[in-house]
Design a protein around this motif. Structure first.
Motif, PDB file in Angstrom:
ATOM      1  N   UNK A 140       0.788  -1.232   0.000  1.00 37.61           N
ATOM      2  CA  UNK A 140       0.000   0.000   0.000  1.00 37.61           C
ATOM      3  C   UNK A 140       0.819   1.281   0.000  1.00 37.61           C
ATOM      4  N   UNK A 141       2.108   1.206   0.330  1.00 40.83           N
ATOM      5  CA  UNK A 141       2.894   2.426   0.477  1.00 40.83           C
ATOM      6  C   UNK A 141       4.290   2.268  -0.102  1.00 40.83           C
ATOM      7  N   UNK A 142       5.227   3.058   0.449  1.00 41.35           N
ATOM      8  CA  UNK A 142       6.584   3.067  -0.083  1.00 41.35           C
ATOM      9  C   UNK A 142       7.509   2.099   0.657  1.00 41.35           C
ATOM     10  N   UNK A 143       6.997   1.458   1.718  1.00 38.27           N
ATOM     11  CA  UNK A 143       7.839   0.578   2.506  1.00 38.27           C
ATOM     12  C   UNK A 143       7.501  -0.883   2.306  1.00 38.27           C
ATOM     13  N   UNK A 144       7.371  -1.606   3.423  1.00 33.17           N
ATOM     14  CA  UNK A 144       7.176  -3.048   3.366  1.00 33.17           C
ATOM     15  C   UNK A 144       5.778  -3.420   2.887  1.00 33.17           C
ATOM     16  N   UNK A 145       5.677  -4.617   2.348  1.00 35.98           N
ATOM     17  CA  UNK A 145       4.375  -5.200   2.068  1.00 35.98           C
ATOM     18  C   UNK A 145       3.731  -5.574   3.398  1.00 35.98           C
ATOM     19  N   UNK A 146       2.408  -5.566   3.422  1.00 37.16           N
ATOM     20  CA  UNK A 146       1.719  -5.917   4.663  1.00 37.16           C
ATOM     21  C   UNK A 146       0.659  -6.979   4.373  1.00 37.16           C
ATOM     22  N   UNK A 147       0.186  -7.627   5.428  1.00 33.21           N
ATOM     23  CA  UNK A 147      -0.803  -8.672   5.268  1.00 33.21           C
ATOM     24  C   UNK A 147      -2.065  -8.137   4.602  1.00 33.21           C
ATOM     25  N   UNK A 148      -2.588  -8.913   3.669  1.00 35.44           N
ATOM     26  CA  UNK A 148      -3.850  -8.573   3.034  1.00 35.44           C
ATOM     27  C   UNK A 148      -4.970  -9.227   3.829  1.00 35.44           C
ATOM     28  N   UNK A 149      -5.714  -8.411   4.573  1.00 36.92           N
ATOM     29  CA  UNK A 149      -6.773  -8.964   5.399  1.00 36.92           C
ATOM     30  C   UNK A 149      -8.154  -8.619   4.861  1.00 36.92           C
ATOM     31  N   UNK A 150      -8.208  -7.813   3.781  1.00 36.85           N
ATOM     32  CA  UNK A 150      -9.514  -7.485   3.187  1.00 36.85           C
ATOM     33  C   UNK A 150     -10.005  -8.681   2.364  1.00 36.85           C
ATOM     34  N   UNK A 151     -11.293  -8.722   2.142  1.00 43.67           N
ATOM     35  CA  UNK A 151     -11.873  -9.786   1.311  1.00 43.67           C
ATOM     36  C   UNK A 151     -11.325  -9.691  -0.109  1.00 43.67           C
TER      37      UNK A 151
END
Length: 269
Positions: free
Chosen positions: A257-268
């Motif tokens: 979502x941003x300029x740094x790390x990837x994050x967990x996708x918790x949305x459907x």
């Protein structure tokens, strides 16, 4: 007036910092718990100023506030298990230790980690903070989750028993932790994974994928999943293999979502 009848939903209570990016700590912990059919209570012990690239500052919250919030929840809901995540100062750790002692019947999952190198914590001696965790929280933990490298590092610094300097996991057992789950452990050439150390038993091992998310704190994700399962009433022997399977599946879904790390996708999806 009594509360209306409700289904038996597991109620873990999680102590830790608030990450406004939603990548780690309380926000994502609450979402992970919801995905596992649990409802998480949250007690913030610090507030981060950060984005997906990293943490800029940390504002620690007053231990009295932490104590008041925790006891409000514990006296109101039928909490099933506790998770204590990263903590940054001995005074807060002492407060959490007293809460854990007062509710010693609840399973406690303790995530051990070193304080991060940010300016806000420069007034504190990190060895004192680590020492407080080892002295006050480890003896009360039903399960400790830790990066495999940290116990050896702490033993080398003299923070674990000098008589067990060659066996830092044994030192954690002597402090009172019956189960120690080590992340990022070497299982073989080019193979990392998880090792569960139970006092007086051979270690159990599981492979662990090289994740693109939560690479710095896989132990936090595991600790949260474990807390949910223990709150459901599972014993550790049942909960740990299920947590490994669930956490592995969670790590497979992520976004950027941003300029740094990837994050967990918790949305459907």
């Amino acid at each position: 007036m009594s509360a209306p009848d409700s289904p038996a939903i597991p109620l873990p209570l999680i102590f830790g910092p608030f990450d406004p990016s939603g990548a780690s700590h309380l926000p994502i912990d609450a979402v992970i718990c919801a995905g596992l059919g649990a409802h998480a209570g949250s007690v913030a012990t610090a507030i981060h100023v950060q984005d997906t690239a990293g943490t800029e500052t940390i504002q620690r919250l007053a231990p009295d506030l932490v104590d008041d919030q925790a006891r409000c929840l514990l006296e109101d809901m039928t909490i099933g298990a506790l998770k204590i995540g990263p903590q940054y100062d001995p005074e807060t750790i002492s407060t959490l230790a007293q809460i854990a002692a007062d509710y010693s019947a609840l399973p406690l999952v303790l995530q051990l980690c070193a304080p991060p190198p940010v300016p806000d914590l420069e007034d504190l001696d990190p060895e004192e903070t680590i020492g407080a965790m080892l002295e006050l929280l480890v003896p009360q933990a039903h399960l400790v989750v830790v990066d495999d490298r940290l116990p050896e590092q702490w033993a080398g610094q003299g923070l674990l028993s000098s008589t067990r300097a060659d066996d830092p996991i044994g030192a954690l057992h002597e402090l009172g932790a019956p189960l120690v789950l080590c992340c990022n452990a070497t299982l073989g050439p080019g193979l990392n994974g998880l090792i569960l150390h139970a006092r007086g038993q051979a270690g159990r091992r599981w492979p662990w994928p090289a994740p693109r998310v939560r690479t710095g704190d896989a132990e936090s994700l595991l600790a949260t999943v474990l807390c949910c399962l223990l709150a459901r009433g599972l014993d550790p022997d049942e909960a740990i293999p299920q947590a490994v399977t669930s956490a592995t599946a969670l790590l497979a879904r992520h976004f950027h979502p941003g300029m740094g790390q990837r994050i967990l996708l918790h949305a459907a999806s």
